[in-house]
Design a protein around this motif. Structure first.
Motif, PDB file in Angstrom:
ATOM      1  N   PHE A 437      -0.124  14.207  -9.354  1.00 22.88           N
ATOM      2  CA  PHE A 437      -1.286  13.189  -9.518  1.00 22.88           C
ATOM      3  C   PHE A 437      -1.561  12.407  -8.245  1.00 22.88           C
ATOM      4  N   PRO A 438      -2.819  12.052  -8.349  1.00 25.73           N
ATOM      5  CA  PRO A 438      -2.804  11.920  -6.739  1.00 25.73           C
ATOM      6  C   PRO A 438      -3.032  10.032  -6.766  1.00 25.73           C
ATOM      7  N   HIS A 439      -3.313   9.778  -5.200  1.00 21.30           N
ATOM      8  CA  HIS A 439      -2.673   8.789  -5.037  1.00 21.30           C
ATOM      9  C   HIS A 439      -2.709   7.538  -4.810  1.00 21.30           C
ATOM     10  N   ALA A 440      -3.072   6.105  -5.647  1.00 18.74           N
ATOM     11  CA  ALA A 440      -4.304   5.534  -5.991  1.00 18.74           C
ATOM     12  C   ALA A 440      -4.017   4.585  -4.254  1.00 18.74           C
ATOM     13  N   TRP A 441      -5.796   4.204  -3.666  1.00 13.94           N
ATOM     14  CA  TRP A 441      -5.255   3.282  -2.847  1.00 13.94           C
ATOM     15  C   TRP A 441      -6.384   1.797  -2.606  1.00 13.94           C
ATOM     16  N   PHE A 442      -5.945   1.749  -1.638  1.00 11.64           N
ATOM     17  CA  PHE A 442      -7.619   0.006  -1.631  1.00 11.64           C
ATOM     18  C   PHE A 442      -6.253  -0.681  -0.402  1.00 11.64           C
ATOM     19  N   THR A 443      -6.965  -0.280   0.524  1.00 10.84           N
ATOM     20  CA  THR A 443      -7.040  -1.652   1.879  1.00 10.84           C
ATOM     21  C   THR A 443      -8.440  -2.360   2.257  1.00 10.84           C
ATOM     22  N   GLY A 444      -7.962  -3.700   2.523  1.00  8.53           N
ATOM     23  CA  GLY A 444      -9.359  -4.604   2.930  1.00  8.53           C
ATOM     24  C   GLY A 444      -8.777  -5.895   3.859  1.00  8.53           C
ATOM     25  N   PHE A 445      -9.326  -6.573   3.298  1.00  6.72           N
ATOM     26  CA  PHE A 445      -9.059  -8.051   4.101  1.00  6.72           C
ATOM     27  C   PHE A 445      -9.938  -9.241   3.928  1.00  6.72           C
ATOM     28  N   ALA A 446      -9.609 -10.167   3.842  1.00  9.02           N
ATOM     29  CA  ALA A 446     -10.282 -11.312   3.337  1.00  9.02           C
ATOM     30  C   ALA A 446      -9.975 -12.698   3.993  1.00  9.02           C
ATOM     31  N   PRO A 447     -11.097 -14.023   4.243  1.00  6.17           N
ATOM     32  CA  PRO A 447     -12.377 -13.581   4.022  1.00  6.17           C
ATOM     33  C   PRO A 447     -12.412 -13.076   4.947  1.00  6.17           C
ATOM     34  N   ALA A 448     -14.003 -12.145   4.761  1.00  9.22           N
ATOM     35  CA  ALA A 448     -14.694 -11.013   5.961  1.00  9.22           C
ATOM     36  C   ALA A 448     -15.210 -12.077   7.320  1.00  9.22           C
ATOM     37  N   ALA A 454      -4.678  -9.130   5.213  1.00 11.12           N
ATOM     38  CA  ALA A 454      -5.611  -8.234   5.209  1.00 11.12           C
ATOM     39  C   ALA A 454      -4.156  -7.309   4.176  1.00 11.12           C
ATOM     40  N   VAL A 455      -4.756  -6.151   4.018  1.00 10.83           N
ATOM     41  CA  VAL A 455      -3.199  -5.453   2.747  1.00 10.83           C
ATOM     42  C   VAL A 455      -3.992  -3.440   2.655  1.00 10.83           C
ATOM     43  N   ALA A 456      -2.737  -3.645   2.502  1.00 14.34           N
ATOM     44  CA  ALA A 456      -2.599  -1.782   1.804  1.00 14.34           C
ATOM     45  C   ALA A 456      -2.209  -1.647   0.451  1.00 14.34           C
ATOM     46  N   VAL A 457      -2.835  -0.723  -0.436  1.00 13.58           N
ATOM     47  CA  VAL A 457      -1.695  -0.935  -1.900  1.00 13.58           C
ATOM     48  C   VAL A 457      -1.824   0.453  -1.612  1.00 13.58           C
ATOM     49  N   VAL A 458      -0.774   1.209  -2.358  1.00 12.06           N
ATOM     50  CA  VAL A 458      -1.013   2.391  -2.695  1.00 12.06           C
ATOM     51  C   VAL A 458       0.035   2.480  -3.796  1.00 12.06           C
ATOM     52  N   LEU A 459      -0.088   3.425  -4.960  1.00 10.81           N
ATOM     53  CA  LEU A 459       0.153   3.523  -5.955  1.00 10.81           C
ATOM     54  C   LEU A 459       0.658   5.480  -6.447  1.00 10.81           C
ATOM     55  N   VAL A 460       1.838   5.171  -6.080  1.00  9.07           N
ATOM     56  CA  VAL A 460       2.249   6.526  -5.644  1.00  9.07           C
ATOM     57  C   VAL A 460       1.791   7.753  -6.922  1.00  9.07           C
ATOM     58  N   ASN A 461       1.522   8.682  -7.046  1.00  9.52           N
ATOM     59  CA  ASN A 461       0.660   9.438  -8.274  1.00  9.52           C
ATOM     60  C   ASN A 461       0.453   8.857  -9.834  1.00  9.52           C
ATOM     61  N   GLY A 462      -0.258   7.638  -8.855  1.00  8.63           N
ATOM     62  CA  GLY A 462      -0.933   7.032  -9.670  1.00  8.63           C
ATOM     63  C   GLY A 462      -2.306   7.029 -10.121  1.00  8.63           C
ATOM     64  N   ALA A 463      -2.927   8.041 -10.250  1.00  7.18           N
ATOM     65  CA  ALA A 463      -4.002   8.551 -10.714  1.00  7.18           C
ATOM     66  C   ALA A 463      -4.433   9.423 -11.797  1.00  7.18           C
ATOM     67  N   ASP A 464      -3.609   8.856 -13.133  1.00  7.22           N
ATOM     68  CA  ASP A 464      -3.932  10.345 -14.066  1.00  7.22           C
ATOM     69  C   ASP A 464      -5.053  10.687 -14.351  1.00  7.22           C
TER      70      ASP A 464
END
Length: 489
Positions: A437-448, A454-464
């Motif tokens: 299954f694909p890995h699901a990612w998001f990265t970003g920061f706030a307030p712009a 700043a943050v990065a998130v990965v869900l390993v093989n989380g995208a069914d």
């Protein structure tokens, strides 16, 4: 003296010389290795026989030592162990130390050069020797929010202060309880160790910074975008080639946009719209036009390939060999041989958030003696100038558009402008199983407008792919939102 006695005397003298040389070798040249040998029980008793200093977060100890009535004298205990395990690691009489317990071992056990005054005072006054303390940069609210948002899923979160590089959260799930490995019952410790080794999800691995690395998918498009804007030949409203299907040069391989969608009119699209919809074909073509060196240089400017220590070592990210334009087109969308850590992806967001200046990430804020006096303090330092302030401003506005109007909308926070980028990466391994299954990612920061986190998130093989929740925008963006909200609260 007769001949036999003379010979015996020479043999005895020779034996004394050999003995003296052996003792000198053992006591001087081999002392360090022997002391570090895990089989050396004298070293273990000496280590455990003194009060090990605490590891502290926001003024509260998350690892400390308590006196016990055993031959080892002190037992290491961990408050909220699974929450902080990727950070603290463990200190075990059987398996030694990991993570901060290892990297700050000489401070915690009181033998660091910076603690010489404390040791001198102990010697003069006859006090029981004790260790110093290490205060971490972790924000407990951000750490808890990341841990709760990941839940029982396999994944990781890294959150940084963009202006300093301080690590605000480092979470890896599934986690484990370090208390299970810190006990003095060696049989129980070995049993717990074997159970952790056999547990699914490799709980002993801190996937936020080490162990396996992951294809970053469309989060890597930030590298392509930075490289293009940095040339001065492109602007956010520049239209670039954006066909529905791109045939890669010199091959029969093709690249399509996510879900087969059309990017704008199916011929060209602005860079802003291409990022908003996370189109594949324009970024692949863009990288091919810019060339391998431009992409490689830009990735390295954000830290790719860097040997980092926070102070635990961070597995370097890599692009792999790029032997053709076709492979460059796949690299541009974070596939093929591109591999990275959540720490690296967080650094990309942090560099953009900090006007293009990428700060060196660090976890230890201060080291203190037993009387709480500061003996060492981390000074923030610049790792690189990843992009110019002008390019960083352009990228920030484009990433805000991704959250407000594009694939990252689930990271929206009321009253806060959030900048972000989603990613969904194919693994190409263990086909036909959940590990494919694909890995699901998001990265970003706030307030712009004034980035604080700043943050990065990965869900390993989380995208069914068989479920409705398939993409990084659907799965990872809500996790990032929770983390960002906690950091801004």
């Amino acid at each position: 003296m007769n001949t036999p006695l003379r010979r015996i005397s020479l043999v005895v003298m020779g034996m004394f010389v050999v003995l003296m040389l052996a003792i000198t070798s053992i006591q001087v040249f081999q002392a360090g290795d022997l002391n570090a040998d895990t089989r050396n029980q004298r070293a273990t008793f000496r280590e455990q026989g003194r009060e090990r200093g605490p590891i502290v977060v926001a003024g509260e100890p998350i690892a400390s030592s308590v006196a016990v009535d055993t031959p080892f004298a002190f037992l290491r205990t961990y408050a909220n162990g699974p929450l902080y395990a990727p950070v603290t690691g463990y200190s075990s009489i059987v398996f030694g130390q990991t993570a901060v317990e290892r990297s700050a071992n000489t401070v915690l056990n009181g033998t660091a050069p910076s603690l010489w005054r404390q040791r001198l005072g102990d010697l003069i006054t006859g006090r029981q020797p004790s260790g110093g303390s290490v205060e971490l940069t972790i924000d407990p609210a951000v750490q808890q929010a990341a841990f709760d948002a990941l839940g029982d899923r396999e994944g990781a979160v890294v959150a940084l202060d963009p202006s300093t590089g301080a690590i605000l959260a480092m979470v890896s799930t599934p986690s484990y309880d370090p208390n299970l490995l810190a006990g003095h019952d060696t049989a129980a410790v070995n049993t717990a160790w074997q159970e952790l080794l056999a547990a699914p999800g490799d709980p002993l691995v801190n996937r936020a910074i080490a162990g396996d690395t992951y294809a970053p998918g469309s989060t890597f498009k930030l590298i392509d975008l930075a490289a293009a804007l940095s040339t001065g030949d492109y602007a956010p409203d520049t239209r670039v080639a954006a066909p529905d299907v791109l045939t890669l040069p010199g091959s029969s391989s093709t690249i399509s946009n996510p879900a087969g969608e059309t990017c704008d009119d199916g011929v060209t699209a602005t860079l802003t719209l291409a990022l908003q919809k996370s189109c594949n074909t324009p970024f692949s073509q863009l990288a091919i036009t810019l060339g391998e060196q431009a992409i490689r240089d830009q990735a390295e400017a954000f830290g790719w390939g860097e040997e980092l220590s926070v102070p635990m070592p961070v597995t370097p990210s890599r692009l792999g060999d790029i032997e053709s334009e076709a492979q460059l087109g796949q690299t541009a969308i974070g596939q093929l041989d591109v591999r990275t850590t959540p720490m690296q992806i967080a650094m990309v967001a942090a560099g953009i958030a900090n006007d293009g200046e990428l700060m060196t990430p660090y976890l230890e804020a201060t080291e203190r003696a037993a009387d709480l006096s500061i003996v060492a303090e981390t000074e923030p330092s610049t790792l690189s100038e990843a992009v110019s302030p002008e390019v960083a401003d352009q990228m920030t506005e484009m990433m805000v558009n991704v959250v407000e109007n594009g694939t990252g909308w689930r990271a929206q926070i009321d009253g806060v402008r959030v900048a972000g980028k989603t990613g969904t990466s194919q693994t190409g391994i263990n086909e036909g199983t959940s590990r494919d299954f694909p890995h699901a990612w998001f990265t970003g920061f706030a307030p712009a407008d004034d980035p604080q986190i700043a943050v990065a998130v990965v869900l390993v093989n989380g995208a069914d792919p068989n479920s409705e929740q398939y993409s990084g925008g659907q799965l990872a963006a809500p996790v990032a939102k929770a983390v960002l909200e906690a950091g801004l609260r």
